[in-house]
Design an enzyme around this catalytic site. Structure first.
Site, PDB file in Angstrom:
ATOM      1  N   ASP A  45       0.651  -1.294  -0.084  1.00 38.39           N
ATOM      2  CA  ASP A  45      -0.447  -0.091   0.183  1.00 38.39           C
ATOM      3  C   ASP A  45       0.838   1.500  -0.154  1.00 38.39           C
ATOM      4  O   ASP A  45      -0.147   2.420   0.390  1.00 38.39           O
ATOM      5  CB  ASP A  45      -0.890   0.255   1.461  1.00 38.39           C
ATOM      6  CG  ASP A  45      -0.467   0.102   2.218  1.00 38.39           C
ATOM      7  OD1 ASP A  45       1.271  -0.036   3.093  1.00 38.39           O
ATOM      8  OD2 ASP A  45      -0.587   0.405   3.304  1.00 38.39           O
ATOM      9  N   SER A  46       2.614   0.876   0.024  1.00 36.64           N
ATOM     10  CA  SER A  46       3.178   2.312  -0.069  1.00 36.64           C
ATOM     11  C   SER A  46       3.393   2.596  -1.622  1.00 36.64           C
ATOM     12  O   SER A  46       3.355   4.120  -1.995  1.00 36.64           O
ATOM     13  CB  SER A  46       4.900   1.959   0.103  1.00 36.64           C
ATOM     14  OG  SER A  46       4.672   0.264  -0.685  1.00 36.64           O
ATOM     15  N   ASP A  84      -0.918  -6.658  -0.578  1.00 37.83           N
ATOM     16  CA  ASP A  84      -1.295  -5.640   0.764  1.00 37.83           C
ATOM     17  C   ASP A  84      -3.235  -5.183   1.111  1.00 37.83           C
ATOM     18  O   ASP A  84      -3.257  -4.705   0.159  1.00 37.83           O
ATOM     19  CB  ASP A  84      -0.535  -4.416   0.784  1.00 37.83           C
ATOM     20  CG  ASP A  84      -0.152  -4.071   1.857  1.00 37.83           C
ATOM     21  OD1 ASP A  84       0.037  -4.771   3.025  1.00 37.83           O
ATOM     22  OD2 ASP A  84       1.285  -3.490   1.617  1.00 37.83           O
ATOM     23  N   LYS A 114      -1.714  -9.320   3.120  1.00 35.99           N
ATOM     24  CA  LYS A 114      -1.267  -9.141   3.943  1.00 35.99           C
ATOM     25  C   LYS A 114      -1.361  -7.825   5.193  1.00 35.99           C
ATOM     26  O   LYS A 114      -2.320  -6.894   4.222  1.00 35.99           O
ATOM     27  CB  LYS A 114       0.927  -8.064   3.637  1.00 35.99           C
ATOM     28  CG  LYS A 114       1.641  -6.928   5.011  1.00 35.99           C
ATOM     29  CD  LYS A 114       2.726  -7.411   4.388  1.00 35.99           C
ATOM     30  CE  LYS A 114       3.223  -6.288   4.275  1.00 35.99           C
ATOM     31  NZ  LYS A 114       2.612  -4.783   4.776  1.00 35.99           N
ATOM     32  N   GLU A 116      -1.674  -5.253   8.311  1.00 34.02           N
ATOM     33  CA  GLU A 116      -1.287  -4.443   9.817  1.00 34.02           C
ATOM     34  C   GLU A 116      -1.555  -4.848  11.059  1.00 34.02           C
ATOM     35  O   GLU A 116      -2.856  -4.412  11.218  1.00 34.02           O
ATOM     36  CB  GLU A 116      -0.478  -3.077   9.419  1.00 34.02           C
ATOM     37  CG  GLU A 116       0.470  -2.890   7.784  1.00 34.02           C
ATOM     38  CD  GLU A 116       0.452  -1.381   7.833  1.00 34.02           C
ATOM     39  OE1 GLU A 116       0.110  -1.101   8.620  1.00 34.02           O
ATOM     40  OE2 GLU A 116       1.158  -0.871   6.844  1.00 34.02           O
ATOM     41  N   GLU A 181       8.929  -4.154  11.012  1.00 35.62           N
ATOM     42  CA  GLU A 181       9.405  -2.936   9.785  1.00 35.62           C
ATOM     43  C   GLU A 181       9.162  -2.068  11.254  1.00 35.62           C
ATOM     44  O   GLU A 181       8.940  -1.664  12.696  1.00 35.62           O
ATOM     45  CB  GLU A 181       8.147  -2.080   9.636  1.00 35.62           C
ATOM     46  CG  GLU A 181       8.581  -0.493   8.918  1.00 35.62           C
ATOM     47  CD  GLU A 181       7.556  -0.309   7.511  1.00 35.62           C
ATOM     48  OE1 GLU A 181       6.638  -1.212   7.254  1.00 35.62           O
ATOM     49  OE2 GLU A 181       8.123   0.855   6.778  1.00 35.62           O
TER      50      GLU A 181
HETATM   51  O1  KIV Z   1       3.544  -0.728   1.525  1.00 32.12           O
HETATM   52  C1  KIV Z   1       4.694  -1.451   1.628  1.00 32.12           C
HETATM   53  O2  KIV Z   1       5.441  -1.007   0.515  1.00 32.12           O
HETATM   54  C2  KIV Z   1       4.930  -2.290   2.589  1.00 32.12           C
HETATM   55  C3  KIV Z   1       5.980  -2.894   2.671  1.00 32.12           C
HETATM   56  C4  KIV Z   1       6.778  -1.616   3.535  1.00 32.12           C
HETATM   57  C5  KIV Z   1       6.871  -3.935   3.819  1.00 32.12           C
HETATM   58  O3  KIV Z   1       4.134  -2.433   3.762  1.00 32.12           O
END
Ligand code: KIV
Length: 281
Positions: A45-46, A84, A114, A116, A181
């Site tokens: 989600d970055s 994500d 994934k 969080e 992280e």
């Molecule tokens: O969204 C992302 O890029 C991440 C990584 C930094 C682990 O969650």
């Protein structure tokens, strides 16, 4: 098509092989990462920040994540692809989490998701539904406002103990791996020892079972300042600006396109066209 790098292979990699995970948001980044030998592609989600220009990861929607996941899947051939879950898609309820996870696999085509934070009940339900889950603890960017900024987590003995407990809970719930992280290296070392699933670090020191980076950071496509754990291995942002500036100057000075770079009429059509031009078009 099932990937060559599978969830059981990731689980079995602990103590055997360091995992390499990198973010990918579209077909070119997925292709670069696969050709370079990555094990796992993370549609992170970055995306919200490095591709869509938001200040945080909070704004990105499920539909946007799916759009990019599909692009990655079109280029994917052997890596495990993890999607994500964006902010707001799993916090509400176990049902919401399962709905979002199933949607990711069905509509995005990814192999795993994934999420969080310490949500073992969500993980358990997702795994029961057939959705493999990667956990993510420490400086979880979706909690940026709760943390009061992007601050390293687990910096007190109590917080470090909680981190280890959370990691054990996520493992017990069925996570097949765990991103750590922004935690002190000494704490990441102990989390890594405390669980039998591989840990994948980002700003979490050298003792994790693998490492992950945002591809824009690794390739020098994001503007400074850079976090201390990022050493760009290329400067693609600078190279791109220099290339575009050179082309812009060639256009302005009339150096491109050249005759050789142009399409031309040939044979009888060329002759006929000359006659037409002479007579006035
Ligand atoms: O969204 C992302 O890029 C991440 C990584 C930094 C682990 O969650």
């Amino acid at each position: 098509m099932p990937p060559l790098v599978t969830v059981p292979k990731i689980l079995a990699s602990k103590h055997r092989q360091r995992l390499v995970m990198i973010t990918a948001y579209d077909a070119p980044t997925a292709r670069w990462a696969e050709n370079a030998g990555a094990d796992i592609l993370l549609v992170g989600d970055s995306l919200a920040m490095v591709v869509l220009g938001h200040d945080t990861t909070l704004a990105v929607t499920m539909d946007e994540m799916l759009h990019h996941a599909r692009a990655v899947m079109r280029a994917q051939s052997h890596c495990l692809v993890v999607g994500d879950l964006p902010f707001g898609t799993y916090q509400d309820s176990v049902q919401a989490a399962v709905h979002a996870g199933v949607r990711y696999l069905k509509e995005g085509g990814v192999h795993a998701v994934k999420l969080e934070g310490a949500w073992p009940d969500r993980v358990e339900a997702l795994v029961a539904a057939g959705v493999p889950v990667m956990g993510h603890l420490g400086l979880t960017p979706q909690s940026v406002h709760a943390f009061g900024g992007y601050r390293v987590q687990g910096t007190t003995a109590e917080a470090a103990r909680t981190l280890i407990e959370n990691a054990r809970d996520l493992e017990a719930a069925g996570c097949f791996s765990l991103v750590l992280e922004g935690v002190p290296a000494e704490v990441a070392t102990e989390v890594t020892k405390a669980v039998t699933i591989p840990t994948i670090g980002i700003g979490a020191g050298p003792d994790c079972d693998g490492q992950v980076l945002v591809i824009h950071d690794l390739l020098g496509m994001s503007p400074p300042p850079r976090p201390r754990f990022v050493t760009p291995y290329a400067l693609l942002g600078e190279a791109a600006e220099a290339a575009i500036a050179r082309w812009a100057s060639d256009v302005r000075e009339g150096r491109v396109p050249t005759g050789a770079q142009s399409y031309h009429l040939t044979g009888e059509t060329a002759v006929a066209w000359q006659q037409i031009v002479k007579g006035g078009v």
